[in-house]
Design a protein around this motif. Structure first.
Motif, PDB file in Angstrom:
ATOM      1  N   GLU A 175       0.843  -1.203   0.000  1.00  0.00           N
ATOM      2  CA  GLU A 175       0.000   0.000   0.000  1.00  0.00           C
ATOM      3  C   GLU A 175       0.870   1.242   0.000  1.00  0.00           C
ATOM      4  O   GLU A 175       1.909   1.276   0.669  1.00  0.00           O
ATOM      5  CB  GLU A 175      -0.934   0.019   1.217  1.00  0.00           C
ATOM      6  CG  GLU A 175      -1.990  -1.076   1.201  1.00  0.00           C
ATOM      7  CD  GLU A 175      -2.939  -0.965   2.375  1.00  0.00           C
ATOM      8  OE1 GLU A 175      -2.725  -0.052   3.220  1.00  0.00           O
ATOM      9  OE2 GLU A 175      -3.884  -1.765   2.452  1.00  0.00           O
ATOM     10  N   LYS A 176       0.426   2.218  -0.740  1.00  0.00           N
ATOM     11  CA  LYS A 176       1.074   3.527  -0.768  1.00  0.00           C
ATOM     12  C   LYS A 176       0.078   4.521  -1.332  1.00  0.00           C
ATOM     13  O   LYS A 176      -1.000   4.155  -1.827  1.00  0.00           O
ATOM     14  CB  LYS A 176       2.348   3.495  -1.613  1.00  0.00           C
ATOM     15  CG  LYS A 176       2.104   3.361  -3.088  1.00  0.00           C
ATOM     16  CD  LYS A 176       3.404   3.514  -3.880  1.00  0.00           C
ATOM     17  CE  LYS A 176       3.130   3.540  -5.368  1.00  0.00           C
ATOM     18  NZ  LYS A 176       4.366   3.745  -6.163  1.00  0.00           N
ATOM     19  N   THR A 178      -3.805   0.233  -3.005  1.00  0.00           N
ATOM     20  CA  THR A 178      -3.054  -1.024  -3.026  1.00  0.00           C
ATOM     21  C   THR A 178      -2.424  -1.212  -4.398  1.00  0.00           C
ATOM     22  O   THR A 178      -3.114  -1.104  -5.425  1.00  0.00           O
ATOM     23  CB  THR A 178      -3.962  -2.217  -2.693  1.00  0.00           C
ATOM     24  OG1 THR A 178      -4.552  -2.025  -1.394  1.00  0.00           O
ATOM     25  CG2 THR A 178      -3.174  -3.517  -2.700  1.00  0.00           C
ATOM     26  N   PHE A 179      -1.160  -1.498  -4.389  1.00  0.00           N
ATOM     27  CA  PHE A 179      -0.427  -1.718  -5.631  1.00  0.00           C
ATOM     28  C   PHE A 179       0.155  -3.137  -5.633  1.00  0.00           C
ATOM     29  O   PHE A 179       0.364  -3.743  -4.579  1.00  0.00           O
ATOM     30  CB  PHE A 179       0.709  -0.699  -5.782  1.00  0.00           C
ATOM     31  CG  PHE A 179       0.251   0.692  -6.076  1.00  0.00           C
ATOM     32  CD1 PHE A 179       0.266   1.183  -7.377  1.00  0.00           C
ATOM     33  CD2 PHE A 179      -0.182   1.530  -5.050  1.00  0.00           C
ATOM     34  CE1 PHE A 179      -0.143   2.479  -7.645  1.00  0.00           C
ATOM     35  CE2 PHE A 179      -0.596   2.819  -5.319  1.00  0.00           C
ATOM     36  CZ  PHE A 179      -0.580   3.297  -6.609  1.00  0.00           C
ATOM     37  N   GLU A 194       4.535  -2.389 -12.227  1.00  0.00           N
ATOM     38  CA  GLU A 194       3.801  -1.966 -11.039  1.00  0.00           C
ATOM     39  C   GLU A 194       2.389  -1.573 -11.471  1.00  0.00           C
ATOM     40  O   GLU A 194       2.212  -0.774 -12.394  1.00  0.00           O
ATOM     41  CB  GLU A 194       4.496  -0.782 -10.368  1.00  0.00           C
ATOM     42  CG  GLU A 194       3.803  -0.328  -9.100  1.00  0.00           C
ATOM     43  CD  GLU A 194       4.465   0.914  -8.512  1.00  0.00           C
ATOM     44  OE1 GLU A 194       4.466   1.065  -7.273  1.00  0.00           O
ATOM     45  OE2 GLU A 194       4.975   1.746  -9.284  1.00  0.00           O
ATOM     46  N   GLU A 195       1.376  -2.138 -10.816  1.00  0.00           N
ATOM     47  CA  GLU A 195      -0.018  -1.884 -11.158  1.00  0.00           C
ATOM     48  C   GLU A 195      -0.809  -1.507  -9.916  1.00  0.00           C
ATOM     49  O   GLU A 195      -0.549  -2.032  -8.822  1.00  0.00           O
ATOM     50  CB  GLU A 195      -0.658  -3.107 -11.820  1.00  0.00           C
ATOM     51  CG  GLU A 195      -0.075  -3.466 -13.174  1.00  0.00           C
ATOM     52  CD  GLU A 195      -0.749  -4.662 -13.798  1.00  0.00           C
ATOM     53  OE1 GLU A 195      -1.562  -5.305 -13.084  1.00  0.00           O
ATOM     54  OE2 GLU A 195      -0.476  -4.957 -14.967  1.00  0.00           O
ATOM     55  N   LYS A 196      -1.749  -0.632 -10.137  1.00  0.00           N
ATOM     56  CA  LYS A 196      -2.638  -0.213  -9.047  1.00  0.00           C
ATOM     57  C   LYS A 196      -3.845  -1.124  -9.036  1.00  0.00           C
ATOM     58  O   LYS A 196      -4.484  -1.358 -10.074  1.00  0.00           O
ATOM     59  CB  LYS A 196      -3.050   1.235  -9.240  1.00  0.00           C
ATOM     60  CG  LYS A 196      -3.987   1.756  -8.159  1.00  0.00           C
ATOM     61  CD  LYS A 196      -4.328   3.232  -8.414  1.00  0.00           C
ATOM     62  CE  LYS A 196      -5.293   3.760  -7.346  1.00  0.00           C
ATOM     63  NZ  LYS A 196      -5.660   5.175  -7.605  1.00  0.00           N
ATOM     64  N   GLU A 197      -4.125  -1.694  -7.855  1.00  0.00           N
ATOM     65  CA  GLU A 197      -5.253  -2.573  -7.745  1.00  0.00           C
ATOM     66  C   GLU A 197      -6.554  -1.773  -7.832  1.00  0.00           C
ATOM     67  O   GLU A 197      -6.660  -0.628  -7.365  1.00  0.00           O
ATOM     68  CB  GLU A 197      -5.229  -3.340  -6.416  1.00  0.00           C
ATOM     69  CG  GLU A 197      -4.001  -4.243  -6.265  1.00  0.00           C
ATOM     70  CD  GLU A 197      -4.031  -5.414  -7.222  1.00  0.00           C
ATOM     71  OE1 GLU A 197      -5.139  -5.815  -7.616  1.00  0.00           O
ATOM     72  OE2 GLU A 197      -2.957  -5.900  -7.585  1.00  0.00           O
ATOM     73  N   ALA A 198      -7.554  -2.390  -8.472  1.00  0.00           N
ATOM     74  CA  ALA A 198      -8.839  -1.728  -8.585  1.00  0.00           C
ATOM     75  C   ALA A 198      -9.493  -1.621  -7.216  1.00  0.00           C
ATOM     76  O   ALA A 198      -9.404  -2.547  -6.382  1.00  0.00           O
ATOM     77  CB  ALA A 198      -9.738  -2.487  -9.551  1.00  0.00           C
TER      78      ALA A 198
END
Length: 204
Positions: free
Chosen positions: A77-78, A87-88, A199-203
């Motif tokens: 998390e960031k 959440t990434f 690196e992906e950002k969670e939905a």
């Protein structure tokens, strides 16, 4: 030619020196094979057409095929671009984060020592014996004097020889292996894998 030189000429130096060198070459080949197995088993998934336990898999064209890259995914998390907590997930190829064993035989030293000792001990005993006896008789003034003089001499000598031989051989082998630099091709593959980190950002 002395006896020691003759014995040294009979020592099979070709086997004594060639044996460890051959073992070092085989160890180097085994280390290279271990590197290939590590890359294939850790860095790539086994293809569906592959045979379990094979170091490399061969496709229909006859070329070696390692398979699909094996990756590991981390979630954390960031704050996002809007300064909101999010959440990434980070997907990283395993070969980009684990050290790859690439050993190389850097030095091999063979120390062979031979000690040949021959000694001969001679013991000589000498003895000398001398016995003398003197006897005399006298009967009258006109009779001659009679003297008996006897000498017994004995000379004895004896000698003995004892030979001893000592043979001492020792051989020390020192082998040093170091972690060698990666080949240019493998280094380029690692660079490509590092570029594949996503690196992906969670939905939400």
């Amino acid at each position: 030619m002395t006896r020691a030189v003759q014995e040294l000429s009979q020592i099979p130096f070709a086997h004594l020196i060639g044996g460890p060198m051959k073992a070092a070459v085989e160890a180097q080949a085994l280390a290279a094979q271990s590197t290939v197995e590590f890359i294939q088993k850790v860095g790539f998934k086994q293809p569906a057409t592959g045979v379990a336990g094979d170091m490399l898999f061969t496709n229909q064209s006859g070329n070696a095929e390692a398979g699909e890259i094996r990756s590991v995914t981390f979630e954390y998390e960031k704050t996002d671009e809007n300064n909101d907590a999010a959440t990434f997930s980070l997907t990283v190829p395993l070969l980009a984060i684990v050290p790859i064993p690439y050993l190389r035989i850097d030095e091999m030293t063979i120390d062979f020592k031979a000690k040949l000792t021959d000694s001969v001990v001679r013991n000589t005993n000498t003895s000398f014996e001398l016995n003398t006896s003197v006897g005399g008789s006298y009967s009258a003034f006109w009779s001659p004097v009679k003297l008996d003089f006897r000498v017994n001499a004995a000379f004895k000598t004896s000698s003995a020889s004892q030979a001893t031989s000592t043979r001492e051989y020792s051989m020390d082998i020192h082998v040093r292996a170091v972690q060698d630099t990666m080949p240019a091709g493998l280094s380029r593959v690692i660079d490509i894998l590092e570029a594949a980190i996503v690196e992906e950002k969670e939905a939400a």
